[in-house]
Design a protein around this motif. Structure first.
Motif, PDB file in Angstrom:
ATOM      1  N   LEU A 120      39.419  34.878  44.348  1.00 20.46           N
ATOM      2  CA  LEU A 120      38.352  35.801  44.972  1.00 20.46           C
ATOM      3  C   LEU A 120      38.994  37.394  44.980  1.00 20.46           C
ATOM      4  O   LEU A 120      38.167  38.292  44.827  1.00 20.46           O
ATOM      5  CB  LEU A 120      38.053  35.337  46.283  1.00 20.46           C
ATOM      6  N   VAL A 121      40.318  37.275  44.996  1.00 20.53           N
ATOM      7  CA  VAL A 121      40.914  38.695  45.349  1.00 20.53           C
ATOM      8  C   VAL A 121      40.652  39.404  44.084  1.00 20.53           C
ATOM      9  O   VAL A 121      40.050  40.673  44.034  1.00 20.53           O
ATOM     10  CB  VAL A 121      42.355  38.498  45.381  1.00 20.53           C
ATOM     11  N   GLN A 122      40.484  38.885  42.730  1.00 19.00           N
ATOM     12  CA  GLN A 122      40.557  39.823  41.696  1.00 19.00           C
ATOM     13  C   GLN A 122      38.903  39.705  41.249  1.00 19.00           C
ATOM     14  O   GLN A 122      38.429  40.718  41.000  1.00 19.00           O
ATOM     15  CB  GLN A 122      41.175  39.206  40.667  1.00 19.00           C
ATOM     16  N   ILE A 123      38.284  38.662  41.475  1.00 20.01           N
ATOM     17  CA  ILE A 123      36.997  38.513  40.895  1.00 20.01           C
ATOM     18  C   ILE A 123      35.950  39.412  41.818  1.00 20.01           C
ATOM     19  O   ILE A 123      34.684  39.852  41.231  1.00 20.01           O
ATOM     20  CB  ILE A 123      36.565  37.019  40.762  1.00 20.01           C
ATOM     21  N   THR A 124      36.268  39.988  42.927  1.00 19.56           N
ATOM     22  CA  THR A 124      35.281  40.525  43.646  1.00 19.56           C
ATOM     23  C   THR A 124      35.310  42.232  43.168  1.00 19.56           C
ATOM     24  O   THR A 124      34.638  43.020  43.585  1.00 19.56           O
ATOM     25  CB  THR A 124      35.768  40.812  45.074  1.00 19.56           C
ATOM     26  N   GLY A 125      36.485  42.422  42.564  1.00 15.59           N
ATOM     27  CA  GLY A 125      36.104  43.874  41.392  1.00 15.59           C
ATOM     28  C   GLY A 125      37.262  44.934  41.640  1.00 15.59           C
ATOM     29  O   GLY A 125      37.294  45.717  41.074  1.00 15.59           O
ATOM     30  N   ILE A 126      38.440  44.641  42.043  1.00 21.53           N
ATOM     31  CA  ILE A 126      39.429  45.373  42.380  1.00 21.53           C
ATOM     32  C   ILE A 126      40.197  45.868  41.203  1.00 21.53           C
ATOM     33  O   ILE A 126      40.415  46.966  40.977  1.00 21.53           O
ATOM     34  CB  ILE A 126      40.823  44.977  43.405  1.00 21.53           C
ATOM     35  N   SER A 127      40.245  45.123  40.067  1.00 25.97           N
ATOM     36  CA  SER A 127      40.788  45.105  38.831  1.00 25.97           C
ATOM     37  C   SER A 127      39.890  46.113  37.982  1.00 25.97           C
ATOM     38  O   SER A 127      40.112  46.894  37.500  1.00 25.97           O
ATOM     39  CB  SER A 127      41.090  43.882  37.991  1.00 25.97           C
ATOM     40  N   ALA A 128      38.619  45.890  38.337  1.00 24.23           N
ATOM     41  CA  ALA A 128      37.487  46.738  37.447  1.00 24.23           C
ATOM     42  C   ALA A 128      37.583  48.333  37.990  1.00 24.23           C
ATOM     43  O   ALA A 128      37.642  49.088  37.112  1.00 24.23           O
ATOM     44  CB  ALA A 128      36.183  46.111  37.847  1.00 24.23           C
ATOM     45  N   ILE A 129      38.003  48.112  39.210  1.00 25.54           N
ATOM     46  CA  ILE A 129      38.116  49.843  39.905  1.00 25.54           C
ATOM     47  C   ILE A 129      39.426  50.397  39.572  1.00 25.54           C
ATOM     48  O   ILE A 129      39.504  51.512  39.144  1.00 25.54           O
ATOM     49  CB  ILE A 129      37.952  49.674  41.285  1.00 25.54           C
ATOM     50  N   GLY A 130      40.622  49.462  39.306  1.00 21.73           N
ATOM     51  CA  GLY A 130      41.900  49.954  38.892  1.00 21.73           C
ATOM     52  C   GLY A 130      41.887  50.233  37.636  1.00 21.73           C
ATOM     53  O   GLY A 130      42.670  51.258  37.050  1.00 21.73           O
ATOM     54  N   TYR A 131      41.261  49.587  36.771  1.00 19.19           N
ATOM     55  CA  TYR A 131      41.226  49.606  35.046  1.00 19.19           C
ATOM     56  C   TYR A 131      40.222  50.713  34.622  1.00 19.19           C
ATOM     57  O   TYR A 131      40.645  51.486  33.713  1.00 19.19           O
ATOM     58  CB  TYR A 131      41.162  48.470  34.485  1.00 19.19           C
ATOM     59  N   PHE A 132      39.112  50.667  35.222  1.00 20.59           N
ATOM     60  CA  PHE A 132      37.904  51.276  34.630  1.00 20.59           C
ATOM     61  C   PHE A 132      37.316  52.361  35.487  1.00 20.59           C
ATOM     62  O   PHE A 132      36.101  52.821  35.011  1.00 20.59           O
ATOM     63  CB  PHE A 132      36.731  50.402  34.039  1.00 20.59           C
ATOM     64  N   SER A 133      37.986  52.966  36.371  1.00 26.02           N
ATOM     65  CA  SER A 133      37.236  54.023  37.083  1.00 26.02           C
ATOM     66  C   SER A 133      36.877  55.032  36.181  1.00 26.02           C
ATOM     67  O   SER A 133      35.771  55.599  36.621  1.00 26.02           O
ATOM     68  CB  SER A 133      38.584  54.529  38.306  1.00 26.02           C
ATOM     69  N   PRO A 134      37.399  55.535  35.264  1.00 23.74           N
ATOM     70  CA  PRO A 134      36.733  56.837  34.628  1.00 23.74           C
ATOM     71  C   PRO A 134      35.543  56.337  34.041  1.00 23.74           C
ATOM     72  O   PRO A 134      34.673  57.129  33.994  1.00 23.74           O
ATOM     73  CB  PRO A 134      38.132  57.000  33.550  1.00 23.74           C
ATOM     74  N   ARG A 135      35.651  55.291  33.458  1.00 28.59           N
ATOM     75  CA  ARG A 135      34.286  54.807  32.887  1.00 28.59           C
ATOM     76  C   ARG A 135      33.178  54.592  34.033  1.00 28.59           C
ATOM     77  O   ARG A 135      32.079  54.899  33.593  1.00 28.59           O
ATOM     78  CB  ARG A 135      34.363  53.480  32.234  1.00 28.59           C
TER      79      ARG A 135
END
Length: 465
Positions: A255-270
């Motif tokens: 749940l730590v990752q699937i909730t979206g923290i990696s998406a924000i860390g990796y893809f914030s510019p997009r």
């Protein structure tokens, strides 16, 4: 006091702290380096959304391999030795990666960098814990975590300075400097006393403790043979006695990752680009601001976490994460202005660091007995990285195919599920001893006694400040 080379080391705690900062900067910057360079790299190699995802998925696969390799490498080369090897390989591979002439070369070298990051994430906290006095262990660990968050923020700020000239190769090569500096800092320090003792070198353990200004480690009673100890250890997690706890920590790790923290860390510019932001300042400096907010939130939570209910912290943090995604849905659905999207990302980052980011590893450390603590953390980490891999590979494709509204509605739904999971499944372990927490899980989630809450202590007369 001298180092292993006979040179004086007057402040070993400061020396370890410097190494911790440099390792944190290396991990934080290298983990997000591609986020700053992604737009330029995409234009250079004409990458599809799925191919862009592979730029992040490759390092995550390497990270998974590195975490598996870390324990064996640490046992063979020592804590410091493993970190030196990882830092040197990171520095050299980073240079090669920055010289990539095609996407396969770039993904391959980033995967190798992921392996070095896997070693760092596992061994660096162990090295820190074994190299400093008890009185400064907490602050040194917090320093490492804050440096990691600072490295993530530095990625975007440096990328902004370099974006005007299209210098994506320079953006990717910066971590080589951090890794080289970390190598030099590590070489000034001795191997940890605990590792020498584990290797049967009591005299060298005592010498290392003297150099570091820490108490000499005491030899533990003779353990069973290593092979007998290790046999079936991981499988023991799934025996009836520990299965409930194991499934609990695996679910939390996922749940730590699937909730979206990696998406924000990796893809914030997009994400900012999809919300209507344009220009290098908006696409790079604003994500850097989000990372700075994360660093401050992590520092505040590290200081305050022992003063609040862990269950309440998780519920509050997950609520803030859900609110952040709700704001993003409103922006993508055109109900709210783009500025609300910046607020949504900031609220999500604060919520993550107030809950999952601050507490996720505590539950694995508290619930399992000593012999299963490592395998329990590995099970959680494997679930964590599996979700990370899914986000890294498929988030951009999903964003392109479904659009921002549907994508963040999915993440919003996942966060709601996470909140209910925390509400229904997470016990409050504050004020409980390790023995009480372990007994709770072994007894089928039943507390045997009320928590012991220390009474506040008054300062003696004349000693108030």
């Amino acid at each position: 006091m001298s180092t292993t080379h006979g040179r004086p080391l007057r402040r070993p705690g400061t020396a370890v702290g410097l190494a911790a900062v440099l390792l944190g900067l290396t991990y934080g910057y290298d983990g997000t380096a591609m986020a700053g360079a992604q737009i330029l790299v995409t234009d250079r190699f004409h990458l599809s959304p799925l191919e862009q995802g592979t730029l992040y998925a490759g390092p995550v696969v390497g990270l998974m391999a590195g975490t598996i390799l870390a324990g064996r490498l640490s046992n063979l080369a020592g804590r410091r030795g493993a970190l030196v090897i990882a830092s040197v390989v990171c520095s050299l591979t980073t240079v090669v990666s920055a010289l990539s002439v095609n996407p396969p070369m770039l993904v391959g070298t980033r995967a190798v960098l992921g392996m070095t990051m896997g070693v760092l994430i596992v061994i660096a906290p162990v090295f820190i814990a074994e190299s400093v006095r008890t009185t400064i262990r907490g602050r040194t660990a917090v320093l490492y975590q804050c440096a990691t968050a600072g490295g993530c923020a530095a990625t975007y700020f440096i990328s902004y300075l370099l974006a005007g000239g299209g210098h994506w190769r320079t953006m990717l090569v910066v971590p080589a400097l951090c890794a080289a500096a970390a190598t030099l800092a590590l070489l000034r320090l001795p191997e940890t006393p605990s590792w020498h003792l584990m290797a049967g070198r009591a005299d060298r353990a005592a010498e290392a403790a003297r150099l570091l200004g820490t108490p000499a480690p005491a030899a533990a009673p003779e353990d069973p043979p290593a092979a007998a100890q290790a046999k079936g250890r991981f499988l023991e997690l799934f025996t009836p006695k520990y299965r409930r706890l194991t499934l609990f920590v695996i679910a939390l790790g996922f749940l730590v990752q699937i909730t979206g923290i990696s998406a924000i860390g990796y893809f914030s510019p997009r994400i900012f680009q999809r919300m209507g932001y344009t220009g290098d300042f908006s696409l790079l400096m604003l994500p850097g601001l989000i990372q700075l907010i994360s660093a401050v939130a992590a520092l505040v939570c590290a200081v305050a976490i022992d003063r609040v209910s862990r269950r309440a912290a998780l519920l509050t943090g997950t609520s803030l994460m859900t609110a952040g995604h709700l704001l993003l849905v409103g922006v993508f659905a055109a109900f709210l202005p783009p500025a609300a999207g910046l607020l949504g990302l900031a609220v999500f980052a604060i919520g993550f660091n107030a809950g999952f980011g601050a507490l996720i590893w505590v539950f694995a450390a508290e619930g399992f007995p000593d012999r299963l603590r490592g395998p329990g953390a590995s099970a959680m980490l494997l679930a964590n990285l599996s979700a990370n891999l899914l986000i890294a590979q498929f988030f951009l494709s999903t964003l392109s195919a479904l659009g921002g509204t549907a994508t963040f509605c999915l993440l919003l739904a996942v966060n709601v599920v996470a909140w209910f999971y925390v509400y229904l499944q997470v016990p409050d372990t504050g004020g409980r001893t390790l023995g009480e927490v372990q007994a709770y899980w072994e007894a089928g989630r039943r507390w045997s006694a009320s928590p012991v809450v220390p009474a506040p202590q008054r300062a003696p007369d004349g000693d108030r400040s």
